[in-house]
Design a protein around this motif. Structure first.
Motif, mmCIF file in Angstrom:
data_model
loop_
_atom_site.group_PDB
_atom_site.id
_atom_site.type_symbol
_atom_site.label_atom_id
_atom_site.label_comp_id
_atom_site.label_asym_id
_atom_site.label_seq_id
_atom_site.Cartn_x
_atom_site.Cartn_y
_atom_site.Cartn_z
ATOM 1 N N ASP A 1 2.012 1.729 -3.435
ATOM 2 C CA ASP A 1 0.901 2.253 -4.304
ATOM 3 C C ASP A 1 0.885 4.028 -4.041
ATOM 4 O O ASP A 1 0.712 4.642 -4.777
ATOM 5 N N CYS A 2 0.898 4.040 -2.547
ATOM 6 C CA CYS A 2 0.631 5.531 -2.120
ATOM 7 C C CYS A 2 1.737 6.399 -2.935
ATOM 8 O O CYS A 2 1.524 7.498 -3.150
ATOM 9 N N ARG B 1 0.871 -0.959 -0.049
ATOM 10 C CA ARG B 1 0.056 -0.022 0.070
ATOM 11 C C ARG B 1 0.886 1.221 0.021
ATOM 12 O O ARG B 1 0.674 2.207 -0.673
ATOM 13 N N HIS C 1 -6.618 3.881 -7.132
ATOM 14 C CA HIS C 1 -5.973 4.126 -5.701
ATOM 15 C C HIS C 1 -6.728 5.053 -4.809
ATOM 16 O O HIS C 1 -6.841 5.067 -3.860
ATOM 17 N N CYS D 1 -7.951 4.956 -1.261
ATOM 18 C CA CYS D 1 -7.087 5.589 -0.207
ATOM 19 C C CYS D 1 -7.470 6.993 0.166
ATOM 20 O O CYS D 1 -7.229 8.057 -0.346
ATOM 21 N N ALA E 1 1.261 7.043 -6.330
ATOM 22 C CA ALA E 1 -0.038 8.033 -6.653
ATOM 23 C C ALA E 1 0.490 9.199 -6.288
ATOM 24 O O ALA E 1 0.267 10.234 -7.120
ATOM 25 N N LYS F 1 -5.175 3.350 -12.912
ATOM 26 C CA LYS F 1 -4.652 2.791 -11.669
ATOM 27 C C LYS F 1 -4.555 3.996 -10.519
ATOM 28 O O LYS F 1 -4.700 3.582 -9.439
#
Length: 95
Positions: A16-17, A13, A43, A47, A20, A39
């Motif tokens: 991913d953060c 995660r 996210h 989130c 992003a 994508k």
């Protein structure tokens, strides 16, 4: 993603953060391809902290646009800023 990230959902995660938030301005400016946009959008839908950052960036960008619409920076300043941005992006992506 390495084995540690597959075993630790929190690490995945965070990755991913990081992606992003690194690409949020490209997303805001419509500079990403369809798959990258999907994508990042997915996210942001999942989130809350990243969505808050996105909302802050959207608000900041709108405020700057509204405040600066009557003036244009000198070409030498614009060129200097773009060169620094390009160098910074290269260091992040290419180092």
């Amino acid at each position: 993603m390495d084995k540690g990230e597959r075993d630790d959902p929190r690490a995945a995660r965070q990755a991913d953060c990081s992606e992003a938030l690194l690409r949020v301005y490209e997303f805001l400016d419509g500079e990403l391809g369809p798959s990258e946009c999907a994508k990042i959008a997915a996210h942001l839908d999942e989130c809350g902290p990243c969505l808050n950052e996105y909302n802050l960036d959207t608000t900041l960008k709108a405020l700057i646009k509204r405040s600066c619409s009557a003036e244009r920076a000198p070409d030498t300043l614009r060129t200097s800023i773009m060169a620094r941005i390009s160098t910074t992006v290269y260091r992040i992506d290419g180092s």
